[in-house]
Design a protein around this motif. Structure first.
Motif, PDB file in Angstrom:
ATOM      1  N   SER A 268     -32.124 -20.400  -9.657  1.00  9.52           N
ATOM      2  CA  SER A 268     -30.809 -20.996  -9.400  1.00  9.52           C
ATOM      3  C   SER A 268     -30.366 -21.869 -10.560  1.00  9.52           C
ATOM      4  O   SER A 268     -29.182 -21.917 -10.896  1.00  9.52           O
ATOM      5  CB  SER A 268     -30.853 -21.852  -8.131  1.00  9.52           C
ATOM      6  OG  SER A 268     -31.161 -21.062  -7.018  1.00  9.52           O
TER       7      SER A 268
ATOM      8  N   SER B  80     -26.323 -22.564  -5.362  1.00  8.44           N
ATOM      9  CA  SER B  80     -27.096 -22.866  -6.570  1.00  8.44           C
ATOM     10  C   SER B  80     -27.075 -24.354  -6.867  1.00  8.44           C
ATOM     11  O   SER B  80     -28.076 -24.928  -7.290  1.00  8.44           O
ATOM     12  CB  SER B  80     -26.537 -22.111  -7.775  1.00  8.44           C
ATOM     13  OG  SER B  80     -26.432 -20.742  -7.498  1.00  8.44           O
TER      14      SER B  80
ATOM     15  N   GLN C  62     -33.431 -17.333  -1.582  1.00  6.35           N
ATOM     16  CA  GLN C  62     -34.061 -18.605  -1.933  1.00  6.35           C
ATOM     17  C   GLN C  62     -34.813 -19.193  -0.745  1.00  6.35           C
ATOM     18  O   GLN C  62     -35.876 -19.790  -0.906  1.00  6.35           O
ATOM     19  CB  GLN C  62     -33.022 -19.596  -2.474  1.00  6.35           C
ATOM     20  CG  GLN C  62     -32.748 -19.426  -3.966  1.00  6.35           C
ATOM     21  CD  GLN C  62     -33.954 -19.739  -4.831  1.00  6.35           C
ATOM     22  OE1 GLN C  62     -35.033 -20.049  -4.351  1.00  6.35           O
ATOM     23  NE2 GLN C  62     -33.788 -19.631  -6.132  1.00  6.35           N
TER      24      GLN C  62
END
Lengths: 467, 467, 467
Positions: B243, B71, C73
């Motif tokens: 994120s 993240s 992601q």
């Protein structure tokens, strides 16, 4: 629109049979060698269920994949987008920058998996690979991308492939000497990747010196949007460098620490780069070349020491110095290298990788030599430097000496290897372009019509259609 | 090629000594302060081996690095590529957008590590940092990047550095009041980052109002490719926003939930933005300004509530509304703010960050006030709102009240701080450009020859070489 | 500057009411359906604390979020930046490429969460979602992005939304048949995503055949910088494909293995693509179209088998073949498809997704049929193919047969579905552009003044200001 500059083209740059031949023969060789040697490591093999029980692991999360895969992907982006786009600053060599970088890296990672595998992951006649091998292959190829920066625009794709073949080989030998024989720490590759890669590339470009390169000088600059494309490369290298330096460190605190040190070093480097970029110009204007490159020197310069207890303020110091050295290098050393030493360094890798790489090696040696059990803790000290087995009795100062020796070995390998490979690349069979066609995509790529003519002539029905 | 627009330049924009002085003094100050205060936190320190045993952890994977590093890297990309490229939409200010954003963020994260460290990570006289501190430093700097959007193209790099210095300081104070005194939840920063950052920037740009800015109006637009560069920024902000909102949430379900809520909100926001962009144009054509900006409002608007049990449909509602509000803002409010309130908001941060930030604060207050043990579970309820220790007896409705108070405090801090900092930036010593040179890279950057002239004159051997 | 090409515009392409209506009605429907059906899964719900105790989990790191979020992601970037920028190669359709891809994907993921949720995550009347659902929604939308490639530049945004609505529905049905009824393995979606998506799109474009498309032929090409923008898309797809193929594989070795196989396949694919791109051109120059697309075929072609014990050398073989097939396809098949079969395939998805997808399905069937307990280990064998419960007695060769059946089902669904949806899209109510306005952003977007005129006329005070 006539392009008179092509009329003087004497060299044969046609790649039609040479490039396919090299690529296909190579790929066949890779398939055969992979077939003989390469297998999944235990953590990627379907027998992992049994392996887990043997190793007494209670969860799949203990698989090395989850420790390293995010960092691997960041490194992967650095190699392909980072280096690829960083080199698109040239106004008419964007295809070559991104495309040849793509080619040589895809070519190199396969060979690196084998070479590094033989040295480091060879068990019972097989190379057992996992995510750490992928990272190391990307690292190895990173050193080729660095060398590519020195000869950007002046070589044929075949020359690049030949260079990749040899450089990956030499890289692996050098890496083996450093890591296994000298027992040196270099997780972020200040020595193995940057120092070796940069001096290798500088030696190659010295040997390939072109006395008449000013014939293509008008194409050696950037245009407004090519500088923005290059900033994509710069920023991805800058942002993901903490992952680069921490990707293969020990699990836990070492990865954590490497990321923090690199983050700090890079932040400081941006400030000193901006300061000197402005200071060294008469009108105080910032130069995109410095921002695109010297801001990254901070990542190179903590490559060896980031996983050690360099401390955040130590990282700021190293990053600050490397930004200054790199920027000063662009302003003063690069012209000097070209005019006096005949080293034509297209991207200025001497400033971005060579000098900061040396700094990184030296800082690593000092940081290692200064290590104490007090700072690292008893267990941490042993773990950080792998002072186990035959290295049980090695002291920090001796480790520092070996670290310094690693710099020297890397330099010698780079000079000797670069000289030999440069000599090979000088052979007149590889299809490189004449000086007046350097830095020009049109030689090896189908290039679309110029943007301008398209727009201006859009209303002209007689215009020949674009491809 | 003469550039007559420069002849009227009266102000001294030469950065040669001012910018280096600020950068270098600053970096020295950082080194000293880091040397005195900053050390590795326990999970990044080499003593972690011992720490693990004390904390009874059986695996390195329990290191916070593995919970938050992916993240962190996404947030890092948002700050440097996301904000940097989002602002490249201006036709002649791409270097300034990406480059100054790079400079101020690299400058700001160092100061943020200290400021936030003193407030939140100070133990025995030292600031102990880990990956969560890096994320928080990036967050803090995010609020400066937002404010930069309001004054983009109208300020000198020194003004930006001065603003960063003060804004990071005020951000940290405001954050401390909200998180520690009011005990407010704001993991994605709707209040601390977006509301504060945007109203701070709007106040600054109000104070720096330029009555004659229409002199550079021809440069305030985009060109075709600058709009595509900006879309790189937009998409990275959009993709990585899950994120952003989950990066510092509690381990486990809270991070998981934050990402899902943000994903849903952003998806809905795209649809309502496209709908209103088309609807509000006479010919029904979509406007890139809206697509580049208003599509992101959904991420801002769930910044406070994403880690709460907002639910996926709740997220769709919030995202839908924020896309509408933001798009309508671009069409109607931005011109109104400029003409009536003399707020010249280059990037329209009022629409992207200010209003959606307020929505986010309000939604967060409502979601907190509506929380029940039934929805969260007994343990989950306490954990989600940290109803422990002195906050043991706080009820959801009281929490909602404090959340609302957090919005008010953030607004007051932004207005007061922005007014003071704007006043400082108005001093005539910082080297900002005259109105006719705003939105023009040439003032602070070495800009290459225009692309067009290069291509057209490529065959002209008399053309002076590019740098 | 007059734009005479617009004078012949007869069709009504005004989106002002149609597009907003579709978007807003859709979003309201989504909110209602999400309100009725969608809730957080146990690992994203605040009750997770209790869940953990029930499941006897000792650490938050066991939350699926930490196994899959980094891959999610990467997949997210592939869908929005990868596909979006890959399609920006057209000189005047960059806004449409990135913007419409953004619109349809944001629209599609919401519907996919529902459709796939009803089939796979439906418990007690609720769809329980977590990070794996987000990945699957992105995957589903990926098949729409693929189909978009075939009709790029020739359709209105409403047509794209209508297509998305139907294609997501059909995708989910097909996926259910394959995964649940045939019990087929397809973690990287060679069949469900690529084969289905590509043949669906090709059928749609066949039905929408435009006989007079040569009227916009001058806009079907690229310009220098649009090719570089497209390379951003290419590289992100290429780099993150290992994440794509491993994102929803079983925890542990399967994810690890998928990433390695895909990495190897893609590396090999680059070499054979470069070889054939050069070989098939008279002058041996590389063609950007091939580099942008065929280099990715290696990721498609191991989509089914990557999580199996394909082995690294097996991956090299598959990648090599797919690069060759894809490049040959661009040179020979695409013109043939257009001239003989009236299939106008803007991006050449037949070469990048359809043929490699078929290869992927076949390789998956063979790899499954060849599986043995010796290679996988006893437990690994059962786990890899889910040979449990009612499938306890299934043998590898039977599994291979079912895998092959999965290819056939996907093809049939694609042809039938594409024909129906193509027929719907042919209705004259959706606002598509006339042939002479295809591949032109100006139809649906506010496009800024041409870059060139801005720069040349910058000194002209009478020039109307840009928007």
């Amino acid at each position: 629109m006539e392009r008179p500059r092509h009329q003087g083209m004497a060299k044969n740059t046609n790649m039609r049979w040479r490039l396919p031949l090299v690529c296909l023969l190579w790929e066949v060789a890779m398939i055969v060698l992979f077939g003989v040697f390469v297998r999944f490591g235990p953590e990627a093999d379907a027998h992992w269920e049994e392996e887990k029980q043997e190793m007494n692991l209670t969860s799949d999360i203990e698989n090395d994949f989850y420790f390293r895969y995010p960092s691997f992907q960041d490194v992967h982006v650095m190699i392909f987008v980072g280096f690829g786009f960083l080199m698109t600053f040239l106004k008419r060599y964007g295809f070559g920058a991104v495309g040849f970088n793509f080619l040589l890296a895809a070519f190199g990672i396969q060979w690196a998996l084998l070479m590094q595998g033989w040295f480091h992951s060879f068990k019972n006649g097989k190379i057992l690979i996992g995510v750490e091998n992928l990272i190391n292959a990307d690292f190895c190829v990173g050193s080729v991308c660095i060398a590519f920066g020195a000869i950007l625009g002046k070589t044929s794709p075949i020359q690049l492939l030949v260079m990749t073949l040899f450089q990956v080989t030499l890289f692996s030998v050098n890496e083996y000497i450093l890591l296994n024989i000298l027992h040196v720490k270099d997780a972020g590759g200040s020595m193995t990747i940057h120092t070796f890669g940069a001096y290798f590339g500088l030696t190659v470009t010295r040997i390939l010196y072109r006395s008449n390169l000013e014939q293509s000088k008008d194409k050696q600059g950037s245009v407004y949007h090519s500088d923005l494309f290059a900033m994509i490369g710069t920023l991805y290298l800058w942002m993901y460098w903490p992952s680069f330096n921490s990707a293969i460190s020990d699990h836990g605190d070492a990865q954590h620490r490497s990321a923090i040190n690199t983050y700090c070093s890079l932040a400081a480097c941006v400030l000193t780069t901006m300061a000197f970029s402005s200071m060294l110009q008469k009108k105080g204007k910032l130069d995109m070349v410095h921002i695109q490159n010297a801001t990254l020197a901070g990542g190179v310069a903590v490559g060896t020491s980031a996983e050690m207890m360099l401390t955040p303020y130590g990282s700021l110091i190293v990053g600050s110095i490397s930004g200054i050295v790199s920027t000063v290098g662009y302003v003063y050393f690069t012209p000097f290298l070209e005019s006096r030493l005949h080293i034509q360094d297209t991207c200025g890798i001497h400033n971005l990788h060579a000098m900061p790489g040396l700094i990184g090696g030296i800082v690593g040696a000092i940081t290692a030599a200064a290590a104490t059990e007090d700072v690292y803790g008893k267990e941490g000290f042993i773990k950080a430097f792998d002072f186990t087995g035959e290295y049980r009795t090695r002291t920090p100062s001796i480790q520092g000496g070996f670290q310094a020796a690693g710099i020297v070995v890397s330099l010698l390998m780079a000079f000797a290897g670069g000289a030999i490979v440069g000599g090979i690349l000088k052979l007149p069979i590889w299809g490189d372009a004449a000086a007046e066609n350097c830095f020009e995509d049109d030689v090896y790529w189908e290039v679309p019509e110029d943007e301008e003519s398209d727009v201006y002539h859009m209303h002209n029905p007689d215009k020949p259609a674009s491809p």
